[in-house]
Design a protein around this motif. Structure first.
Motif, PDB file in Angstrom:
ATOM      1  N   THR A 255       0.834  -1.198   0.000  1.00 48.80           N
ATOM      2  CA  THR A 255       0.000   0.000   0.000  1.00 48.80           C
ATOM      3  C   THR A 255       0.868   1.247   0.000  1.00 48.80           C
ATOM      4  O   THR A 255       1.999   1.230   0.468  1.00 48.80           O
ATOM      5  N   LYS A 256       0.333   2.304  -0.534  1.00 50.10           N
ATOM      6  CA  LYS A 256       1.091   3.544  -0.598  1.00 50.10           C
ATOM      7  C   LYS A 256       0.506   4.611   0.307  1.00 50.10           C
ATOM      8  O   LYS A 256       1.035   5.702   0.385  1.00 50.10           O
ATOM      9  N   ARG A 257      -0.596   4.312   0.970  1.00 53.58           N
ATOM     10  CA  ARG A 257      -1.177   5.229   1.949  1.00 53.58           C
ATOM     11  C   ARG A 257      -1.115   4.536   3.297  1.00 53.58           C
ATOM     12  O   ARG A 257      -1.739   3.494   3.497  1.00 53.58           O
ATOM     13  N   ILE A 258      -0.345   5.130   4.199  1.00 46.27           N
ATOM     14  CA  ILE A 258      -0.065   4.503   5.487  1.00 46.27           C
ATOM     15  C   ILE A 258      -0.384   5.496   6.594  1.00 46.27           C
ATOM     16  O   ILE A 258       0.006   6.655   6.517  1.00 46.27           O
ATOM     17  N   VAL A 259      -1.087   5.016   7.612  1.00 45.58           N
ATOM     18  CA  VAL A 259      -1.357   5.838   8.792  1.00 45.58           C
ATOM     19  C   VAL A 259      -0.735   5.127   9.987  1.00 45.58           C
ATOM     20  O   VAL A 259      -1.016   3.951  10.237  1.00 45.58           O
ATOM     21  N   VAL A 260       0.129   5.843  10.706  1.00 45.17           N
ATOM     22  CA  VAL A 260       0.766   5.303  11.907  1.00 45.17           C
ATOM     23  C   VAL A 260      -0.022   5.825  13.104  1.00 45.17           C
ATOM     24  O   VAL A 260      -0.120   7.030  13.318  1.00 45.17           O
ATOM     25  N   LEU A 261      -0.599   4.893  13.859  1.00 46.68           N
ATOM     26  CA  LEU A 261      -1.514   5.182  14.958  1.00 46.68           C
ATOM     27  C   LEU A 261      -0.860   4.958  16.310  1.00 46.68           C
ATOM     28  O   LEU A 261       0.052   4.144  16.439  1.00 46.68           O
ATOM     29  N   GLY A 262      -1.411   5.620  17.325  1.00 48.69           N
ATOM     30  CA  GLY A 262      -0.999   5.376  18.698  1.00 48.69           C
ATOM     31  C   GLY A 262      -1.222   6.612  19.541  1.00 48.69           C
ATOM     32  O   GLY A 262      -1.436   7.708  19.022  1.00 48.69           O
ATOM     33  N   VAL A 263      -1.175   6.426  20.833  1.00 45.71           N
ATOM     34  CA  VAL A 263      -1.340   7.556  21.746  1.00 45.71           C
ATOM     35  C   VAL A 263      -0.119   8.467  21.634  1.00 45.71           C
ATOM     36  O   VAL A 263       0.916   8.083  21.087  1.00 45.71           O
ATOM     37  N   SER A 264      -0.251   9.664  22.170  1.00 41.55           N
ATOM     38  CA  SER A 264       0.854  10.610  22.172  1.00 41.55           C
ATOM     39  C   SER A 264       2.062   9.995  22.867  1.00 41.55           C
ATOM     40  O   SER A 264       1.940   9.420  23.947  1.00 41.55           O
ATOM     41  N   GLY A 265       3.216  10.091  22.232  1.00 39.07           N
ATOM     42  CA  GLY A 265       4.441   9.555  22.820  1.00 39.07           C
ATOM     43  C   GLY A 265       4.747   8.128  22.423  1.00 39.07           C
ATOM     44  O   GLY A 265       5.760   7.561  22.844  1.00 39.07           O
ATOM     45  N   SER A 266       3.906   7.518  21.576  1.00 35.56           N
ATOM     46  CA  SER A 266       4.141   6.127  21.179  1.00 35.56           C
ATOM     47  C   SER A 266       5.188   6.008  20.071  1.00 35.56           C
ATOM     48  O   SER A 266       5.654   4.908  19.789  1.00 35.56           O
ATOM     49  N   GLY A 267       5.559   7.135  19.471  1.00 40.72           N
ATOM     50  CA  GLY A 267       6.580   7.113  18.422  1.00 40.72           C
ATOM     51  C   GLY A 267       6.015   7.276  17.022  1.00 40.72           C
ATOM     52  O   GLY A 267       6.716   7.036  16.044  1.00 40.72           O
TER      53      GLY A 267
ATOM     54  N   GLY B 259      -5.628   8.402  16.029  1.00 48.25           N
ATOM     55  CA  GLY B 259      -6.644   7.444  15.595  1.00 48.25           C
ATOM     56  C   GLY B 259      -7.164   6.585  16.731  1.00 48.25           C
ATOM     57  O   GLY B 259      -7.224   5.364  16.618  1.00 48.25           O
ATOM     58  N   LEU B 260      -7.558   7.215  17.823  1.00 53.79           N
ATOM     59  CA  LEU B 260      -7.848   6.490  19.060  1.00 53.79           C
ATOM     60  C   LEU B 260      -9.089   5.598  19.014  1.00 53.79           C
ATOM     61  O   LEU B 260      -9.170   4.621  19.761  1.00 53.79           O
ATOM     62  N   LYS B 261     -10.056   5.930  18.174  1.00 57.71           N
ATOM     63  CA  LYS B 261     -11.317   5.177  18.142  1.00 57.71           C
ATOM     64  C   LYS B 261     -11.585   4.639  16.740  1.00 57.71           C
ATOM     65  O   LYS B 261     -11.147   5.234  15.748  1.00 57.71           O
ATOM     66  N   PRO B 262     -12.357   3.547  16.657  1.00 59.22           N
ATOM     67  CA  PRO B 262     -12.694   3.013  15.332  1.00 59.22           C
ATOM     68  C   PRO B 262     -13.341   4.056  14.417  1.00 59.22           C
ATOM     69  O   PRO B 262     -13.054   4.099  13.226  1.00 59.22           O
ATOM     70  N   GLU B 263     -14.193   4.922  14.987  1.00 58.26           N
ATOM     71  CA  GLU B 263     -14.848   5.923  14.134  1.00 58.26           C
ATOM     72  C   GLU B 263     -13.848   6.948  13.605  1.00 58.26           C
ATOM     73  O   GLU B 263     -14.004   7.463  12.500  1.00 58.26           O
ATOM     74  N   TYR B 264     -12.796   7.241  14.362  1.00 58.49           N
ATOM     75  CA  TYR B 264     -11.755   8.148  13.865  1.00 58.49           C
ATOM     76  C   TYR B 264     -11.005   7.485  12.711  1.00 58.49           C
ATOM     77  O   TYR B 264     -10.696   8.120  11.702  1.00 58.49           O
ATOM     78  N   ARG B 265     -10.697   6.217  12.879  1.00 52.60           N
ATOM     79  CA  ARG B 265      -9.975   5.495  11.835  1.00 52.60           C
ATOM     80  C   ARG B 265     -10.836   5.376  10.578  1.00 52.60           C
ATOM     81  O   ARG B 265     -10.332   5.474   9.459  1.00 52.60           O
ATOM     82  N   ALA B 266     -12.141   5.215  10.759  1.00 50.86           N
ATOM     83  CA  ALA B 266     -13.061   5.175   9.616  1.00 50.86           C
ATOM     84  C   ALA B 266     -13.057   6.520   8.892  1.00 50.86           C
ATOM     85  O   ALA B 266     -13.096   6.568   7.652  1.00 50.86           O
ATOM     86  N   MET B 267     -13.002   7.619   9.643  1.00 54.43           N
ATOM     87  CA  MET B 267     -12.951   8.945   9.024  1.00 54.43           C
ATOM     88  C   MET B 267     -11.653   9.124   8.224  1.00 54.43           C
ATOM     89  O   MET B 267     -11.656   9.726   7.156  1.00 54.43           O
ATOM     90  N   LEU B 268     -10.558   8.596   8.741  1.00 54.16           N
ATOM     91  CA  LEU B 268      -9.282   8.687   8.027  1.00 54.16           C
ATOM     92  C   LEU B 268      -9.345   7.922   6.707  1.00 54.16           C
ATOM     93  O   LEU B 268      -8.795   8.350   5.700  1.00 54.16           O
ATOM     94  N   ARG B 269     -10.021   6.766   6.718  1.00 55.49           N
ATOM     95  CA  ARG B 269     -10.109   5.904   5.539  1.00 55.49           C
ATOM     96  C   ARG B 269     -11.228   6.304   4.585  1.00 55.49           C
ATOM     97  O   ARG B 269     -11.332   5.738   3.496  1.00 55.49           O
ATOM     98  N   ASN B 270     -12.075   7.215   4.967  1.00 60.60           N
ATOM     99  CA  ASN B 270     -13.288   7.534   4.217  1.00 60.60           C
ATOM    100  C   ASN B 270     -13.009   7.715   2.723  1.00 60.60           C
ATOM    101  O   ASN B 270     -12.214   8.557   2.328  1.00 60.60           O
ATOM    102  N   GLY B 271     -13.668   6.893   1.901  1.00 61.22           N
ATOM    103  CA  GLY B 271     -13.531   6.991   0.451  1.00 61.22           C
ATOM    104  C   GLY B 271     -12.281   6.339  -0.112  1.00 61.22           C
ATOM    105  O   GLY B 271     -12.054   6.398  -1.316  1.00 61.22           O
ATOM    106  N   LEU B 272     -11.482   5.724   0.724  1.00 59.03           N
ATOM    107  CA  LEU B 272     -10.224   5.100   0.289  1.00 59.03           C
ATOM    108  C   LEU B 272     -10.236   3.617   0.664  1.00 59.03           C
ATOM    109  O   LEU B 272     -10.646   3.258   1.759  1.00 59.03           O
ATOM    110  N   ASP B 273      -9.749   2.779  -0.234  1.00 61.07           N
ATOM    111  CA  ASP B 273      -9.706   1.349   0.089  1.00 61.07           C
ATOM    112  C   ASP B 273      -8.278   0.815   0.149  1.00 61.07           C
ATOM    113  O   ASP B 273      -8.055  -0.383   0.226  1.00 61.07           O
ATOM    114  N   ASP B 274      -7.310   1.716   0.121  1.00 63.19           N
ATOM    115  CA  ASP B 274      -5.907   1.280   0.083  1.00 63.19           C
ATOM    116  C   ASP B 274      -5.075   1.911   1.200  1.00 63.19           C
ATOM    117  O   ASP B 274      -3.929   2.278   0.996  1.00 63.19           O
TER     118      ASP B 274
END
Length: 166
Positions: free
Chosen positions: A2-14, A79-94
């Motif tokens: 994939t060419k679209r990558i989101v790195v998730l985690g709480v503040s300070g996770s890197g 991206g703390l919640k599933p709904e936030y992650r869904a908003m990030l992915r909205n309209g994208l499948d990759d």
């Protein structure tokens, strides 16, 4: 890969460190989600007040627009919640998400070594952990951050190379 990558985690996770390293390695542009918060959000966090869902909506829409406008990109975002992650992915499948998983103690130790970041205090970190709904392995590549940054990066790149879109 994939060419679209989101790195998730709480503040300070890197997220920023690992996200930038992934982007540099792959030759992709890197966007730190923190850079796209409104001034009101930044002021709120500086005062030690956690953001709520309404505070995050415009920010997440902006990050989704960045992903939409860039056929290859790495974004660091809590991206703390599933709904936030869904908003990030909205309209994208990759979009592949990488979740940097760590304990509050490990991350708090790292927080205490940071200078000049607007994220303010252990209570804010605790509020992120309270809000966090950890992504499942079906939703994200999960990496334990108790190892050093080089090992986390190596694992992330290996997982990305061997993984379908998450």
């Amino acid at each position: 890969m994939t060419k679209r990558i989101v790195v998730l985690g709480v503040s300070g996770s890197g997220k920023s460190l690992i996200g930038k390293s992934i982007a540099d390695t792959l030759g992709y542009p890197f966007f730190d989600g923190d850079d796209f918060h409104s001034q009101a959000n930044v002021d709120k966090m500086r005062q030690g007040t956690p953001l709520n869902d309404d505070d995050r909506k415009g920010w997440l829409a902006t990050l989704n627009a960045i992903l939409t406008d860039n056929p290859s990109a790495v974004i660091a975002c809590s991206g703390l919640k599933p709904e936030y992650r869904a908003m990030l992915r909205n309209g994208l499948d990759d979009v592949t998400m990488i979740y940097l998983k760590g304990s509050i103690d490990t991350i708090w130790q790292r927080h205490q070594k940071r200078d000049g970041h607007y994220f303010n205090g252990r209570e804010m970190l605790e509020s992120q952990f309270a809000t966090l709904v950890e992504p499942t392995e079906d939703e994200a590549l999960v990496i334990d951050i108790s190892q050093n940054a080089d090992a986390v990066l190596k694992e992330a790149l290996t997982l990305l190379a061997n993984s379908p879109t998450h």
